[in-house]
Design a protein around this motif. Structure first.
Motif, mmCIF file in Angstrom:
data_model
loop_
_atom_site.group_PDB
_atom_site.id
_atom_site.type_symbol
_atom_site.label_atom_id
_atom_site.label_comp_id
_atom_site.label_asym_id
_atom_site.label_seq_id
_atom_site.Cartn_x
_atom_site.Cartn_y
_atom_site.Cartn_z
ATOM 1 N N THR A 9 -0.501 -3.149 9.546
ATOM 2 C CA THR A 9 0.089 -3.233 8.210
ATOM 3 C C THR A 9 -0.978 -3.569 7.172
ATOM 4 O O THR A 9 -0.920 -3.077 6.035
ATOM 5 C CB THR A 9 1.246 -4.253 8.207
ATOM 6 O OG1 THR A 9 2.180 -3.865 9.209
ATOM 7 C CG2 THR A 9 1.940 -4.302 6.855
ATOM 8 N N CYS A 10 -1.979 -4.367 7.567
ATOM 9 C CA CYS A 10 -3.093 -4.642 6.637
ATOM 10 C C CYS A 10 -3.767 -3.339 6.217
ATOM 11 O O CYS A 10 -4.084 -3.145 5.033
ATOM 12 C CB CYS A 10 -4.118 -5.564 7.299
ATOM 13 S SG CYS A 10 -3.587 -7.285 7.338
ATOM 14 N N VAL A 11 -3.967 -2.442 7.178
ATOM 15 C CA VAL A 11 -4.627 -1.167 6.847
ATOM 16 C C VAL A 11 -3.755 -0.380 5.853
ATOM 17 O O VAL A 11 -4.253 0.145 4.847
ATOM 18 C CB VAL A 11 -4.892 -0.328 8.122
ATOM 19 C CG1 VAL A 11 -5.490 1.027 7.763
ATOM 20 C CG2 VAL A 11 -5.802 -1.095 9.080
ATOM 21 N N ALA A 12 -2.459 -0.329 6.120
ATOM 22 C CA ALA A 12 -1.560 0.425 5.229
ATOM 23 C C ALA A 12 -1.499 -0.221 3.844
ATOM 24 O O ALA A 12 -1.475 0.482 2.819
ATOM 25 C CB ALA A 12 -0.166 0.509 5.856
ATOM 26 N N LEU A 13 -1.494 -1.546 3.798
ATOM 27 C CA LEU A 13 -1.451 -2.246 2.500
ATOM 28 C C LEU A 13 -2.741 -1.994 1.715
ATOM 29 O O LEU A 13 -2.705 -1.736 0.501
ATOM 30 C CB LEU A 13 -1.264 -3.750 2.713
ATOM 31 C CG LEU A 13 0.129 -4.214 3.132
ATOM 32 C CD1 LEU A 13 0.084 -5.674 3.607
ATOM 33 C CD2 LEU A 13 1.135 -4.078 1.978
ATOM 34 N N ALA A 14 -3.885 -2.061 2.415
ATOM 35 C CA ALA A 14 -5.169 -1.838 1.729
ATOM 36 C C ALA A 14 -5.216 -0.410 1.186
ATOM 37 O O ALA A 14 -5.661 -0.175 0.059
ATOM 38 C CB ALA A 14 -6.323 -2.096 2.693
ATOM 39 N N LYS A 15 -4.715 0.531 1.986
ATOM 40 C CA LYS A 15 -4.698 1.933 1.566
ATOM 41 C C LYS A 15 -3.851 2.116 0.300
ATOM 42 O O LYS A 15 -4.145 2.948 -0.542
ATOM 43 C CB LYS A 15 -4.097 2.769 2.705
ATOM 44 C CG LYS A 15 -4.715 4.125 2.866
ATOM 45 C CD LYS A 15 -4.327 4.693 4.211
ATOM 46 C CE LYS A 15 -3.820 6.117 4.095
ATOM 47 N NZ LYS A 15 -3.268 6.617 5.350
ATOM 48 N N ALA A 16 -2.813 1.290 0.187
ATOM 49 C CA ALA A 16 -1.939 1.362 -0.992
ATOM 50 C C ALA A 16 -2.507 0.544 -2.163
ATOM 51 O O ALA A 16 -1.845 0.393 -3.189
ATOM 52 C CB ALA A 16 -0.536 0.875 -0.620
ATOM 53 N N GLY A 17 -3.708 -0.016 -1.983
ATOM 54 C CA GLY A 17 -4.382 -0.692 -3.106
ATOM 55 C C GLY A 17 -4.183 -2.197 -3.172
ATOM 56 O O GLY A 17 -4.594 -2.827 -4.149
ATOM 57 N N HIS A 18 -3.575 -2.794 -2.143
ATOM 58 C CA HIS A 18 -3.340 -4.243 -2.183
ATOM 59 C C HIS A 18 -4.562 -5.025 -1.707
ATOM 60 O O HIS A 18 -5.258 -4.602 -0.791
ATOM 61 C CB HIS A 18 -2.142 -4.617 -1.300
ATOM 62 C CG HIS A 18 -0.850 -4.039 -1.776
ATOM 63 N ND1 HIS A 18 -0.161 -4.544 -2.860
ATOM 64 C CD2 HIS A 18 -0.107 -2.988 -1.326
ATOM 65 C CE1 HIS A 18 0.936 -3.833 -3.044
ATOM 66 N NE2 HIS A 18 0.996 -2.882 -2.135
#
Ligand code: NAD
Ligand code: WQD
Length: 335
Positions: free
Chosen positions: A15-24
């Motif tokens: 989920t960290c990877v997906a959040l970072a990808k979304a700019g978080h």
């Protein structure tokens, strides 16, 4: 910035990877009781930026106070907790302390800091043995073990809190059976000791670490007699979290949704698919049923589609291929 508790664990790291990808921006809090610190290095590679990481416990209220004081946290994703069903029966106090008390401490710290957006890792285990499939969110809930009961209790705490303070924005995400790994092979599930769950066990048989799989029962009322589950790729699950956070930002409220694919596979389906993905044979023997297991469980995923505009995209072949890549490259620190 999003505080991700349990962010070096299996679902949290993806989920960290997906959040970072979304700019978080990310701040991970994990006590490393079931994960390794080098996951943070791998996340740096995958996210293109090193997430902030604090080794600590969600039950440490002073530490939580410091975190909220020092970082501009706007929302919390709460993965930290213990998750082994059998162990929870042997150690109920540890499970209630870690899961329930940990969540209470976190919510109290959030309220002190006036951070009121919260995403919680619930589980299909809250449906107990469902009367029918597919399972909808309005089905009755029950628990047969302390792990499941800890999830029920936390779900109820969140509902009570939302009733008392409706400005909280909260999601209760009920995961079905998360499997798979990131396609890079850099992060995945790394269970300690003998895996409880099917997919990691099968992967260890394929790689030669275990001799054979015990299939827990082939006398269930299912087409091949083995248990049927809704296996969901962990990267799809991770993307569901980003969608849930977006939803909470737009709409607020208390959201309760299933994160599953809507498709069930049997144990033998999983064995066959893994044999194809790995090119290895998976010897198995039929054993008696495992206590507490149910015959079949799969989601009705339509509410998530409607509310979050999210659905699982990755199929069984990809789940197996990604686990196999991870298993082969895995530098597992565990014997
Ligand atoms: P995991 O064990 O890989 O990750 C949990 C992380 O939390 C670990 O890194 C662990 O070190 C950390 N942790 C545990 N207690 C902590 C504490 N008190 N303080 C700080 N960190 C702590 O598990 P996972 O599979 O990634 O599961 C994440 C969440 O999803 C859990 O709440 C679990 O109950 C829930 N869930 C998992 C599944 C599944 O099958 N994996 C299914 C449904 C729900
Ligand atoms: C899947 C199927 C087994 C191992 C558990 C938790 C649940 C959730 C997900 C957290 C079943 C069979 C398994 C083996 C087997 N976790 N099996 N031989 O039991 O659906 O769910 O993990 O919330 O709460 O209960 O998942 O992967 O253990 O089992 O035959 O060595 O595989 O009987 O039919 P389960 P699982």
């Amino acid at each position: 910035m999003i505080l991700v508790t349990g962010g070096t664990g299996y679902i949290g790291s993806h989920t960290c990877v997906a959040l970072a990808k979304a700019g978080h921006e990310l701040l991970i809090l994990d006590n490393l009781c079931n994960s390794q610190a080098d996951v943070v290095d791998r996340l740096e590679t995958l996210c293109g930026k090193r997430p902030a990481f604090i080794q600590g416990d969600v039950r440490d209220s002073q530490l939580l106070g410091d975190l909220f004081d020092r970082h501009p946290i706007s929302a919390v994703m709460h993965f930290a907790g213990l998750k082994a069903v059998g162990e929870s029966v042997a150690k109920p106090l540890e499970y209630y302390d870690n899961n329930v008390h940990g969540t209470l401490q976190l919510l109290a710290a959030m309220r002190r800091a006036q951070v009121k957006t919260f995403v919680f890792s619930s589980s299909a285990t809250v449906y107990g043995d469902p009367a029918s499939v597919p399972i909808r969110e309005d089905f009755p809930r029950s628990a047969t073990n302390p792990y499941g009961r800890s999830k029920l209790i936390i779900e109820d705490i969140l509902a009570d809190l939302h009733r008392a303070e409706p400005d909280w924005r909260m999601a209760r995400l009920r995961y079905f059976n998360p499997v798979g790994a990131h396609e890079s092979g850099l992060i995945g599930e790394d269970p300690q000791g003998i895996p409880n769950n099917l997919m990691p066990f099968v992967a260890q048989v394929a790689v030669g670490k275990r001799e054979f799989l015990n299939v827990w029962g082939n006398d269930y009322p299912t087409p091949d007699g083995t248990g049927i589950r809704d296996y969901i790729h962990v990267v799809d699950l991770a993307e569901g979290h980003v969608a849930a956070l977006d939803y909470l930002k737009r709409k607020g409220g208390l959201l309760t949704v299933n994160l599953g694919t809507g498709r069930g596979y049997s144990v033998l389906d999983m064995v066959k698919a893994f044999e194809i993905a790995s090119g290895r044979s998976i010897p198995y023997q039929i054993a008696s049923r495992r206590a507490g297991d149910i015959a079949q469980c799969w989601a009705d995923p339509s509410l998530a589609r409607e509310m979050l505009n999210w659905k699982a995209e990755r199929g069984l072949d990809q789940m197996c291929a990604d686990v196999w890549r991870w298993q082969q490259g895995s530098r597992s620190a565990h014997p």
